[in-house]
Motif scaffolding. Structure first.
Motif, PDB file in Angstrom:
ATOM      1  N   ASN A   6      -0.294  -2.117   1.462  1.00 49.78           N
ATOM      2  CA  ASN A   6       1.150  -2.179   1.632  1.00 49.78           C
ATOM      3  C   ASN A   6       1.839  -2.960   0.511  1.00 49.78           C
ATOM      4  O   ASN A   6       2.975  -3.361   0.651  1.00 49.78           O
ATOM      5  CB  ASN A   6       1.507  -2.754   3.009  1.00 49.78           C
ATOM      6  N   ALA A  58       2.777  -6.452   6.643  1.00 54.14           N
ATOM      7  CA  ALA A  58       2.374  -5.520   7.698  1.00 54.14           C
ATOM      8  C   ALA A  58       3.083  -5.848   9.011  1.00 54.14           C
ATOM      9  O   ALA A  58       3.453  -4.943   9.763  1.00 54.14           O
ATOM     10  CB  ALA A  58       0.863  -5.562   7.886  1.00 54.14           C
ATOM     11  N   ARG A  62       6.201  -3.046   6.590  1.00 56.60           N
ATOM     12  CA  ARG A  62       6.292  -2.537   5.219  1.00 56.60           C
ATOM     13  C   ARG A  62       5.178  -1.533   4.959  1.00 56.60           C
ATOM     14  O   ARG A  62       4.011  -1.776   5.250  1.00 56.60           O
ATOM     15  CB  ARG A  62       6.178  -3.685   4.232  1.00 56.60           C
ATOM     16  N   LYS A  63       5.553  -0.389   4.386  1.00 52.12           N
ATOM     17  CA  LYS A  63       4.594   0.651   4.028  1.00 52.12           C
ATOM     18  C   LYS A  63       4.900   1.154   2.624  1.00 52.12           C
ATOM     19  O   LYS A  63       6.029   1.104   2.181  1.00 52.12           O
ATOM     20  CB  LYS A  63       4.682   1.810   5.021  1.00 52.12           C
TER      21      LYS A  63
END
Length: 69
Positions: A6, A58, A62-63
């Motif tokens: 991420n 995480a 958030r990606k």
């Protein structure tokens, strides 16, 4: 452990470089107990840069975009 990266590549490089600089500064300039605490904290930043996974990122969801890694 299965995890999805991420942290983008540019941020990974920044985390490793800045983290190593803070570890070096903490050991050489600060010293003592506070220097050790600061160095261990910065080592965590370096590890998140090396692995490409940040637990705090995480937790907030958030990606990475699939097109941009």
């Amino acid at each position: 452990m299965f995890y999805v990266k991420n942290v983008p590549t540019w941020e990974r490089v920044l985390r490793v470089v800045a983290g190593l600089a803070v570890v070096l500064w903490a050991v050489l300039a600060v010293g003592g107990l506070w220097g050790s605490v600061l160095a261990l904290s910065a080592a965590g930043i370096v590890l998140s840069g090396l692995f490409g996974f940040c637990p705090a990122c995480a937790m907030v969801g958030r990606k990475l975009d699939k097109a941009r890694k």
